[in-house]
Write a protein that holds these residues in place. Structure first.
Motif, PDB file in Angstrom:
ATOM      1  N   ASP A   1       0.814  -1.207   0.000  1.00 41.39           N
ATOM      2  CA  ASP A   1       0.000   0.000   0.000  1.00 41.39           C
ATOM      3  C   ASP A   1       0.852   1.264   0.000  1.00 41.39           C
ATOM      4  O   ASP A   1       0.468   2.288  -0.565  1.00 41.39           O
ATOM      5  N   GLU A   2       2.019   1.204   0.624  1.00 37.58           N
ATOM      6  CA  GLU A   2       2.852   2.413   0.737  1.00 37.58           C
ATOM      7  C   GLU A   2       3.641   2.718  -0.536  1.00 37.58           C
ATOM      8  O   GLU A   2       4.290   3.764  -0.643  1.00 37.58           O
ATOM      9  N   MET A   3       3.582   1.841  -1.506  1.00 34.80           N
ATOM     10  CA  MET A   3       4.360   2.047  -2.739  1.00 34.80           C
ATOM     11  C   MET A   3       3.761   3.172  -3.582  1.00 34.80           C
ATOM     12  O   MET A   3       2.556   3.278  -3.757  1.00 34.80           O
ATOM     13  N   HIS A   4       4.634   4.039  -4.120  1.00 30.73           N
ATOM     14  CA  HIS A   4       4.208   5.119  -5.018  1.00 30.73           C
ATOM     15  C   HIS A   4       4.354   4.641  -6.462  1.00 30.73           C
ATOM     16  O   HIS A   4       5.430   4.245  -6.896  1.00 30.73           O
ATOM     17  N   LEU A   5       3.256   4.674  -7.194  1.00 37.95           N
ATOM     18  CA  LEU A   5       3.261   4.195  -8.575  1.00 37.95           C
ATOM     19  C   LEU A   5       3.508   5.303  -9.588  1.00 37.95           C
ATOM     20  O   LEU A   5       3.840   5.026 -10.740  1.00 37.95           O
TER      21      LEU A   5
END
Length: 488
Positions: free
Chosen positions: A397-401
Motif C-alpha cells: 500500500d505504501e508504494m508510489h506508482l
C-alpha cells in the motif's frame, strides 16, 4: 464475490424459440415491443446475476434474417435533453449510438419514429441528422384521450393520423433509449395501418420487468419499481389474467391501463382479441431461467439500496422530487433492507470520521474492502482507485506508482494555467498519469492491467462526487453510490 443465480444460455435458447412461436401465431408478421434496454441492460445484469448485458441482442442475432429494427424516441425528450442515467448521455445521442451498435452486429435498422411530435425545434434538427445518415424518419403524434378513449384512438383521427412506417421483415422490433418513448403506441399504430393495407400482423411485448411468474413483492420486481420510481410505475396483479385463468401473475400499471386499447384494436381487425390479458401479450422467459432465488433476491435488494442513494443525491442537487426518495424508502421497507446493508457504506463513513475529510470505499471481487482518503495530491476517489489497483497487483500500500516528474506538471497546468483552485487530481487525471508512468515503470503497468477487474465492483463515497469522477466510475463499470451531501 457475486453469486450467480441466472442461467443465461437457457435464456437465449428458450427466448428465441418463444418469439418464433409468436410470429407463427400471427401468420408471419409480428411487431415486438422491446421494453427496457435491448443492449447493455445493466439493470438486468445487476438484479439477475448471470444475465449478460447484451443477452437480448444476442438472442435477436439468432433471428437476424427475420429482424428489422425501429427505434422510437419521444420528441419532448429530445427537446428536454433527457439523460440516460446509466450512460450519462442524452436520449438522442443514445439513438445514434444504438444505430451504430445494431449495425455493427449486422442487424437491419430501418427507421426512427419521433413520437409525440409537434414540430419541436431540436427534434427537427435531430431528424435532419438522421436523414443525413440515411435513416428514414417518421412522425407519430399525441392522441387525445390515449389510452382510455379507445373509440377515438382506434380511428382515422387517432392512430390513422400517424405516419405509416414502411417495414419489410417478419419480426419488427420496436425499441427505444428509455421508458416513456412511445413504443407500445408505435406498435399498435402499425398494426392498425397494416390492417388497412390488407396485411396480417400481430403485436407482442418483450418486457424483462416486472417478471410475470414470480411474486409481486419479490425483490426483483421491487427493484424494477425502484428503477422507475420517477415514472410512478407500479407493479400490480394482472386483473385480466386473474379473471380469465384464475392465475395470479404480475404486470405493471401502464400495461394494464393500455390493455383495453389493444382489445379494441384487435376486435376491429380480427373480430376478437387473441389475448385475454396483458400477461398474455408478453413473451418474456426470464423467470424460467432463475436457478438460485436467494442469489437473485440478494442482488435485487442491493440494487434497491443503490437506487435510493442515487435518488437522494438527485434530490440534494435538485434533479428529482422528494416523492421519488419517499417511494424508494417504502420499497426498501417492502424488501426488508436498509442502506447500511451496502457493505461499502460503513467503511467509507468510518474513514471520513477518522481523517476529517471526504473518503470512499470499494468492495473488490474477492470481498475485500479497500478505502481511499483525501490527500494534498489526490481526491478520495483517485486514492481509492490506486489503492484498489495496488491490492489487485499484490503491491504494498505504501508504494508510489506515479513519479513526481509526471504529477508536478499536471498540477502546474491545473492551478497556474486552467484556473483550478484545487490541485488534487481527479480520477481521469490520475489514470492518465498512471498510464504515462506505465511506459517506464513495470509496476505501474501491472497496476494498469488490473483496471478490467474493477467492473462490477461496489463503491460508496462519503460525499457527492464531481461529474468527472462519476463518469470515470461508470466507464469502468463500477456501481457507485454517494452520501447525499457535498464536500466541505
Amino acid at each position: 464475490m457475486v453469486k450467480i443465480g441466472f442461467d443465461n444460455e437457457k435464456y437465449l435458447q428458450t427466448q428465441s424459440q418463444h418469439i418464433q412461436e409468436r410470429i407463427a401465431q400471427f401468420g408471419g408478421k409480428l411487431y415486438l415491443e422491446f421494453g427496457g434496454k435491448l443492449y447493455d441492460d445493466n439493470h438486468a445484469s445487476r438484479v439477475l446475476p448471470g444475465f449478460q448485458p447484451d443477452s437480448k441482442l444476442r438472442m435477436l442475432l439468432q433471428l437476424k434474417d427475420q429482424v428489422e429494427m425501429v427505434i422510437a424516441i419521444n420528441a419532448d425528450d429530445i427537446e428536454k435533453n433527457k439523460i440516460r442515467g446509466d450512460l450519462g448521455i442524452t436520449y438522442d445521442r443514445d439513438v445514434i449510438r444504438l444505430i451504430g451498435v445494431f449495425r455493427d452486429f449486422g442487424l437491419y435498422v430501418s427507421s426512427v419514429v419521433l413520437t409525440r411530435f409537434h414540430g419541436q425545434t431540436l427534434a427537427k434538427a435531430f431528424q435532419s441528422r438522421l436523414e443525413g445518415m440515411g435513416i428514414r424518419v417518421y412522425h407519430h403524434y399525441s392522441i387525445q384521450g390515449y389510452p382510455s378513449n379507445t373509440a377515438f384512438v382506434v380511428s382515422e383521427e387517432g392512430f390513422g393520423k400517424n405516419e405509416y412506417i414502411e417495414t419489410t421483415r417478419s419480426l419488427v422490433v420496436v425499441t427505444a433509449p428509455g421508458p416513456g418513448s412511445g413504443k407500445l403506441a408505435t406498435c399498435l399504430s402499425q398494426v392498425y395501418h397494416e390492417h388497412k393495407r390488407g396485411i396480417q400482423a400481430g403485436y407482442a411485448k418483450f418486457e424483462t420487468f416486472p417478471i410475470w411468474n414470480i411474486p409481486l413483492n419479490h425483490p426483483v420486481n421491487l427493484a424494477y419499481e425502484a428503477a422507475t420510481a420517477d415514472l410512478n410505475d407500479v407493479n400490480m396483479i394482472d386483473p385480466f389474467h386473474l379473471e380469465a385463468y384464475g392465475q395470479t401473475t404480475v404486470n405493471y400499471n401502464r400495461d394494464v391501463e393500455a390493455f383495453p386499447v389493444l382489445e379494441a384494436l384487435f376486435e376491429k381487425i380480427m373480430g376478437a382479441c387473441p389475448y385475454k390479458s396483458p400477461t398474455d401479450m408478453g413473451v418474456n422467459m426470464a423467470g424460467n431461467c432463475i436457478f438460485d432465488d436467494e442469489a437473485v433476491k440478494f442482488a435485487s435488494r442491493q440494487e434497491i439500496i443503490r437506487r435510493y442513494y442515487v435518488a437522494a443525491c438527485d434530490l440534494k442537487q435538485g434533479k428529482c422530487a422528494e416523492e421519488v426518495v419517499r417511494k424508494l424508502e417504502l420499497l426498501m421497507r417492502k424488501a426488508n433492507v436498509t442502506p447500511e446493508e451496502r457493505t461499502t457504506v460503513a467503511p467509507a463513513l468510518a474513514r471520513e470520521a477518522q481523517t476529517g475529510d471526504a473518503a470512499a470505499a470499494m468492495e473488490l471481487p474477492d470481498g475485500t474492502i479497500v478505502t481511499g482518503r483525501t490527500t494534498d495530491l489526490l481526491g478520495a476517489s483517485s486514492a481509492l482507485l490506486l489503492n484498489a489497483l495496488k491490492y489487485l497487483s499484490n503491491l504494498p500500500d505504501e508504494m508510489h506508482l506515479m513519479s513526481p516528474v509526471v504529477l508536478d506538471p499536471i498540477q502546474h497546468l491545473k492551478v497556474d494555467h486552467l484556473g483550478n483552485r484545487n490541485p488534487r487530481l481527479h480520477t481521469d487525471e490520475t489514470l492518465i498519469a498512471l498510464s504515462i508512468c506505465a511506459a517506464t515503470n513495470p509496476l505501474a503497468e501491472l497496476a494498469m492491467e488490473q483496471l478490467s477487474k474493477l467492473k462490477g465492483c461496489e463503491v460508496h463515497s462519503s460525499v457527492i462526487l464531481s461529474p468527472v469522477d462519476e463518469k470515470v466510475f461508470k466507464r469502468l463499470g463500477i456501481n457507485l453510490t454517494c452520501e447525499p451531501k457535498y464536500s466541505a
